[in-house]
Design a protein around this motif. Structure first.
Motif, PDB file in Angstrom:
ATOM      1  N   ILE A 242     -27.616   8.082  19.618  1.00  0.00           N
ATOM      2  CA  ILE A 242     -27.052   6.797  19.190  1.00  0.00           C
ATOM      3  C   ILE A 242     -28.046   5.674  19.434  1.00  0.00           C
ATOM      4  O   ILE A 242     -28.212   4.771  18.601  1.00  0.00           O
ATOM      5  CB  ILE A 242     -25.728   6.516  19.937  1.00  0.00           C
ATOM      6  CG1 ILE A 242     -24.630   7.468  19.459  1.00  0.00           C
ATOM      7  CG2 ILE A 242     -25.279   5.063  19.733  1.00  0.00           C
ATOM      8  CD1 ILE A 242     -23.348   7.379  20.255  1.00  0.00           C
TER       9      ILE A 242
ATOM     10  N   ARG B 287     -30.916  -0.553  20.574  1.00  0.00           N
ATOM     11  CA  ARG B 287     -31.582   0.732  20.401  1.00  0.00           C
ATOM     12  C   ARG B 287     -32.996   0.622  20.967  1.00  0.00           C
ATOM     13  O   ARG B 287     -33.487  -0.470  21.261  1.00  0.00           O
ATOM     14  CB  ARG B 287     -31.642   1.118  18.924  1.00  0.00           C
ATOM     15  CG  ARG B 287     -30.286   1.494  18.317  1.00  0.00           C
ATOM     16  CD  ARG B 287     -30.517   2.114  16.946  1.00  0.00           C
ATOM     17  NE  ARG B 287     -29.274   2.542  16.298  1.00  0.00           N
ATOM     18  CZ  ARG B 287     -28.586   1.799  15.443  1.00  0.00           C
ATOM     19  NH1 ARG B 287     -29.017   0.572  15.136  1.00  0.00           N
ATOM     20  NH2 ARG B 287     -27.477   2.253  14.896  1.00  0.00           N
TER      21      ARG B 287
ATOM     22  N   VAL C  71     -26.723  -1.646  17.805  1.00  0.00           N
ATOM     23  CA  VAL C  71     -25.710  -0.708  17.337  1.00  0.00           C
ATOM     24  C   VAL C  71     -24.356  -1.150  17.915  1.00  0.00           C
ATOM     25  O   VAL C  71     -24.228  -1.376  19.110  1.00  0.00           O
ATOM     26  CB  VAL C  71     -26.037   0.741  17.761  1.00  0.00           C
ATOM     27  CG1 VAL C  71     -26.214   0.869  19.259  1.00  0.00           C
ATOM     28  CG2 VAL C  71     -24.950   1.685  17.276  1.00  0.00           C
TER      29      VAL C  71
ATOM     30  N   VAL D 136     -20.744  -0.543  19.317  1.00  0.00           N
ATOM     31  CA  VAL D 136     -20.174   0.620  20.001  1.00  0.00           C
ATOM     32  C   VAL D 136     -18.811   0.272  20.582  1.00  0.00           C
ATOM     33  O   VAL D 136     -18.483  -0.897  20.798  1.00  0.00           O
ATOM     34  CB  VAL D 136     -21.097   1.115  21.136  1.00  0.00           C
ATOM     35  CG1 VAL D 136     -22.369   1.719  20.586  1.00  0.00           C
ATOM     36  CG2 VAL D 136     -21.408  -0.018  22.114  1.00  0.00           C
TER      37      VAL D 136
ATOM     38  N   ASP E 277     -20.079   5.418  18.503  1.00  0.00           N
ATOM     39  CA  ASP E 277     -20.870   4.637  17.544  1.00  0.00           C
ATOM     40  C   ASP E 277     -19.938   4.090  16.464  1.00  0.00           C
ATOM     41  O   ASP E 277     -19.276   4.838  15.749  1.00  0.00           O
ATOM     42  CB  ASP E 277     -21.940   5.532  16.927  1.00  0.00           C
ATOM     43  CG  ASP E 277     -22.930   4.752  16.054  1.00  0.00           C
ATOM     44  OD1 ASP E 277     -22.671   3.569  15.775  1.00  0.00           O
ATOM     45  OD2 ASP E 277     -23.952   5.338  15.658  1.00  0.00           O
TER      46      ASP E 277
ATOM     47  N   THR F 298     -20.977   2.160  13.923  1.00  0.00           N
ATOM     48  CA  THR F 298     -21.761   1.727  12.771  1.00  0.00           C
ATOM     49  C   THR F 298     -21.048   2.032  11.456  1.00  0.00           C
ATOM     50  O   THR F 298     -20.909   1.161  10.586  1.00  0.00           O
ATOM     51  CB  THR F 298     -23.143   2.407  12.778  1.00  0.00           C
ATOM     52  OG1 THR F 298     -23.826   2.080  13.993  1.00  0.00           O
ATOM     53  CG2 THR F 298     -23.974   1.938  11.600  1.00  0.00           C
TER      54      THR F 298
END
Length: 533
Positions: free
Chosen positions: A193, A243, A249, A251, A271, A273
């Motif tokens: 991730i 990241r 990202v 979460v 995740d 996304t």
């Protein structure tokens, strides 16, 4: 199955009290609980009685000839009243410590494997009474009951650990374990991730403080220092992580400390996304859909107004013609030998009145026809209806339709888009006029009524005396592209229902008795409209 688990401190403390009491009751210097830990045997608990030569945690190799080894091998109690007088025990290592008498019984795990022994030893000859033997057996039963409970709890713990491990190993959700702000372990999903490698984790370069963007850190401190310290858990919450490449990202994070108020725990990371992308696409789709409802509604209004060109032309030409007539009269009065200012003023007032009427008609037409962003306001529904009735009055006269309005003046205001609500009323009126255009055997009557219901809100009813609707048609009347007319696309009523539902209302139709239909628009009111004096 091997049993090498560490016993809970509370259990060992309890057993210590037991051997202390046992030594005191039997009146011997030593009471012991021994545990086998191949290749050794260990003093697990030793009484604190005077003259006891054994210390907790002492070990001796197996097969060294101890009394306890025989008990464990035979799985039977052992009584040695005096080892010095017994050829089988003269070389026993316990004699070197001065312990020449022994009474011990085996202690087993629930599955039958040997745990060790519980025993008493004396520095003098001691045959130990049957009472003491039975007491030792009762003490053994207590130990085995504790071992059974511990074994059950240990199995449950291992099962939970196995489940957690399966979750950690599964390629479903990210999992990491932390101490303070340092991540000490994580599964491959978590590393994937965030774009990290296992080497990054092993080197200690992955820390919670570095993963969290600045704007989230204050909120994290609040979560971790307050809620986590107090409850030991953090309910799932959304945030962002950096990241490895610096991108972000979204979460969903859930946290559990290993102990309440502790500084170690496990976190679960999902995740978001794809979910965020789907939400964005849904919002964009909804926006595009709205632009297409709006475009169709505008096209429907333009089409409907196109049907009223002749009637609207009459509505506009009539006040303009009156303006011309009054202007000509005014000019004649001004040309007279003795002009009458009063008559001239009256002519100008009539011109202003008729011109204002024409402007109002044109403004209403413009509002209905122009395409503009939706503007929500508090609408007096009766006023909105009157404006539409004015625009359609010539069309009604042309088709010999008598229009009756029964409007409740005490209605609350409606929160909505005025033009769209007028579009619904306009469509329903035009449909009713068209439906009655072929009626010859009765009076053509269009009734528009407003009222209020405490449970269902504001009611707007448009009722005609036309031929009605066939039962099969009623079920499909609001479907897109379905029409009972020879011409038309069949979108009008579908658009009307969408508009009403967009205002959190309902649009329904019912057949009148003996003839005609009634369309009912129900809308929620937003506040009471108090009429003026």
């Amino acid at each position: 199955m091997q049993h090498f688990a560490q016993l809970p401190t509370e259990t060992v403390t309890k057993w210590q009290e037991m051997v202390d009491l046992l030594a005191e009751i039997v009146q011997v210097p030593s009471a012991l609980i021994m545990r086998v830990e191949p290749p050794n045997i260990r003093v697990l608990v030793s009484s604190k009685s005077s003259g006891n030569p054994y210390e907790p945690a002492e070990t001796a190799p197996l097969n060294s000839g101890l009394y306890c080894e025989t008990v464990m091998k035979t799985r039977r109690p052992l009584l040695v009243p005096d080892a010095l007088q017994d050829d089988a025990w003269k070389s026993n290592p316990d004699i070197k410590l001065g312990m020449i008498s022994y009474l011990g019984v085996p202690v087993s795990w629930p599955d039958g494997q040997i745990f060790g022994t519980i025993c008493v030893l004396d520095s003098k000859r001691n045959a130990y009474s049957d009472l003491f033997f039975r007491l030792l057996l009762k003490w053994r039963d207590v130990l085995e009951a504790d071992l059974k409970l511990f074994d059950m709890l240990d199995k449950q713990l291992k099962e939970r650990e196995a489940k957690i491990q399966r979750l950690v190993d599964a390629d479903i959700i990210g999992v990491f374990m932390w101490t303070g702000t340092r991540i000490i372990d994580a599964n491959d999903t978590f590393l994937r991730i965030l774009g990290y490698e296992r080497d990054d984790l092993d080197s200690g370069r992955v820390r919670l403080t570095e993963l969290t963007p600045p704007e989230w850190r204050e909120r994290d401190v609040e979560h971790w220092l307050l809620e986590l310290k107090q409850t030991g858990t953090l309910q799932p919450f959304e945030k962002e992580y950096f990241r490895k490449d610096g991108s972000r990202v979204p979460v969903l994070v859930g946290v559990a400390a290993f102990e309440k108020g502790g500084n170690e725990g496990v976190s679960f990371v999902l995740d978001l996304t794809e979910r965020k992308r789907a939400e964005a696409e849904a919002r964009e789709s909804e926006r595009r859909y709205g632009e297409i409802q709006a475009a169709l509604a505008h096209a429907n209004r333009v089409t409907t107004m196109g049907q009223l060109v002749a009637s609207i032309s009459h509505e506009v030409k009539q006040p303009i013609g009156a303006c011309v007539t009054n202007a000509q009269a005014g000019l004649r009065w001004l040309s007279a030998r003795s002009p009458d200012p009063g008559e001239v003023r009256l002519a100008f007032e009539r011109i202003i009145k008729e011109a204002t009427r024409a402007c109002d008609v044109m403004n209403h037409i413009r509002d209905l026809v122009k395409r503009s962003p939706m503007h929500t306001e508090r609408v007096q529904i009766n006023d909105a209806i009157r404006e539409v009735v004015t625009l359609t009055s010539s069309e009604a006269m042309k088709h010999s339709v008598s229009v009756r309005m029964e409007l409740d003046d005490g209605l609350p205001l409606v929160l909505g888009e005025r033009v769209q609500l007028q579009q619904v009323v306009l469509n329903l009126i035009i449909n009713a006029i068209e439906a009655m255009s072929d009626v010859d055997d009765r009076q053509r009557v269009l009734t528009i009524e407003t009222s209020q219901d405490e449970s269902t809100g504001i009611h707007v009813m448009v009722r005609d005396s036309g031929p009605g609707i066939a039962p099969d048609d009623i079920a499909r009347l609001f479907e897109p592209f379905y029409t009972t007319k020879h011409e038309g696309m069949g979108m009008g009523l579908s658009i009307c229902r969408s508009i009403v539902e967009g205002h959190k209302g309902r649009l329904t139709v019912s057949v009148n008795s003996p003839q005609g239909v009634t369309f009912l628009m129900q809308l929620p009111g937003c506040e009471k409209n108090i009429p003026g004096p």
